[in-house]
Design an enzyme around this catalytic site. Structure first.
Site, mmCIF file in Angstrom:
data_model
loop_
_atom_site.group_PDB
_atom_site.id
_atom_site.type_symbol
_atom_site.label_atom_id
_atom_site.label_comp_id
_atom_site.label_asym_id
_atom_site.label_seq_id
_atom_site.Cartn_x
_atom_site.Cartn_y
_atom_site.Cartn_z
ATOM 1 N N LYS B 58 0.806 -1.224 0.000
ATOM 2 C CA LYS B 58 0.000 0.000 0.000
ATOM 3 C C LYS B 58 0.840 1.277 0.000
ATOM 4 O O LYS B 58 0.304 2.366 -0.229
ATOM 5 C CB LYS B 58 -0.953 -0.001 1.199
ATOM 6 C CG LYS B 58 -2.049 -1.041 1.096
ATOM 7 C CD LYS B 58 -3.011 -0.741 -0.033
ATOM 8 C CE LYS B 58 -4.287 -1.557 0.108
ATOM 9 N NZ LYS B 58 -5.282 -1.198 -0.903
ATOM 10 N N SER B 277 -3.122 -12.697 3.031
ATOM 11 C CA SER B 277 -3.414 -12.444 1.613
ATOM 12 C C SER B 277 -2.252 -12.906 0.740
ATOM 13 O O SER B 277 -2.456 -13.289 -0.421
ATOM 14 C CB SER B 277 -3.734 -10.966 1.364
ATOM 15 O OG SER B 277 -2.638 -10.151 1.701
#
Lengths: 93, 317
Positions: B58, B277
């Site tokens: 991110k 993830s």
């Protein structure tokens, strides 16, 4: 009767309800009653061997029932249980 | 020993030594023991995004969104307006990190069931946190951010990672070219989980421009109710505006427990202590790789495992 609050992503499997009234004197009995009323919920909440999936948390008030007596935790009239995934997946119809 | 003098210190760095300049250029790490059953000419690589300054993929969109907001005048160094967004964690940590370096306040709508480790990190970095109903998940946080933005447009710049083009463009400009260079142009498959879809969209567009034969593999949870933090079940969630359903060549869904088992194997057999993830991406990457006779599969591993230590599955055998 106690109630169980259903997270948004599971509501389609609970007849669209945000809250389901359940009978039972323990958390386990209440969850059994919930999945008896709405069988589609079962595979989302439990593993094939019948345990609550690791990421599924059940709260009584602010307390995770795993930190209480788990499925044997006693329930009183008007208690509210909440089913909360341990992460924030996100789902809205 | 000679002392460095002040003028000399000024020339120690040939490039600006800012935190933002360290975003991207993450390593590719080849899976070995987990890939032992693959055809000899098939290689699977993890793009190790936890090497970014704030610890996740991110950093790329967050730094680019902030950069774009300064360029557009949505934010400025007076710090009068705050950046507002909804996040389940990593994006918030990245915003808070670069917001701190730029002197910009960060306000985040976060579902109350985000892991306690993440909330502590956000608070350490000085972010203002608005907790939203855990039963509503990340969609509840989106709706709260919208409400705050609508209520106080003077106070907030609503970055909206789900619809901000600077999100996917960050990957178009960095992740995509990096993968082409690091594989010497030989990448055949790119695997990424879908959250905002920014990683797949930006990287995927760049890779398709380079070579339309490169296969894009999108990874989603197998059900609306899941434990794959950061990923979205697109059919039932609020669809991100930047999500291009037509881009992926292959859509794979991964079960939470399967991803958790893979996360443990990555730690124990590859020394890769990563988040869930990443485990999901590895499941998909290896599934794809098993169908190939030759190929170079690159999967995004979004973050490390530290922020998930309160999850119960780590103690599984």
């Amino acid at each position: 009767m106690a109630t169980i609050r259903i997270p948004t992503p599971l509501r389609p499997y609970a007849g669209g309800n945000a809250e389901v009234p359940v009978s039972g004197n323990t958390v386990g009995a209440a969850l059994n009653d919930l999945t008896a009323r709405h069988p589609d919920l079962r595979k989302h909440l439990y593993t094939d061997s019948g345990e609550l999936r690791a990421f599924v948390n059940v709260f009584l008030g602010q307390e995770d029932v795993r930190h209480m007596q788990g499925e044997n935790t006693a329930l009183k009239e008007n208690d509210q249980l909440r089913i909360v995934p341990s992460v924030a997946g996100g789902a809205m119809g | 020993m000679p002392m460095l003098t002040q003028p000399k210190l000024n020339f120690l760095y040939s490039e600006p030594a800012t935190l933002e300049s360290r975003v991207g250029n993450t390593p590719l790490i080849r899976l070995s023991r987990l890939a032992a059953d693959l055809a000899p000419a098939v290689q699977v690589f993890a793009k190790a995004e936890w090497f970014n300054p704030s610890g996740s993929v991110k950093d790329r969109p967050a730094a680019n969104i902030l950069r774009a907001a300064f360029e557009n005048g949505d934010l400025d160094s007076s710090g009068e307006r705050r950046l507002l967004d909804s996040t389940s964690g990593n994006m918030g940590i990245a915003y808070a990190t670069f917001g701190a370096t730029r002197g910009i306040g960060i306000t985040l709508a976060v579902p109350a069931n985000a892991s306690p480790e993440r909330l502590s990190i956000l608070r350490a970095l000085g972010a203002e946190i608005v907790l939203t109903d855990p039963l509503e998940g990340s969609d509840g946080a989106i709706l709260e951010a919208r409400r705050l933005a609508h209520e106080r447009p003077d106070r907030y710049y609503y970055a909206n990672q789900y619809s901000n083009p600077a999100n996917w463009q960050a990957h178009y400009l960095s992740t995509g070219p990096e993968i082409i260079e690091q594989t010497d142009g030989q990448v055949t498959h790119f695997v990424a989980g879908l959250g905002t879809s920014g990683t797949l969209t930006g990287t995927g567009r760049r890779l398709k421009e380079y070579n339309p034969a490169i296969q894009l593999v999108a990874v989603q949870p197998d059900a609306p109710f899941h434990g794959l933090e950061g990923l979205k079940h697109m059919d039932t969630a609020i669809k991100p505006a930047i999500y291009d359903e037509t881009l992926a060549d292959v859509n794979l869904s991964v079960n939470t427990e399967e991803a958790q088992r893979m996360t443990l194997r990555l730690a124990r057999e590859e020394g890769l202590f990563v988040g869930i993830s990443a485990g999901a991406a590895a499941v998909a990457a290896l599934d794809v790789a098993r169908t190939l006779d030759e190929g170079v599969v690159v999967a995004i591993f979004p973050d490390a495992g530290f922020k998930y230590l309160s999850e119960r599955f780590w103690s599984n055998k």
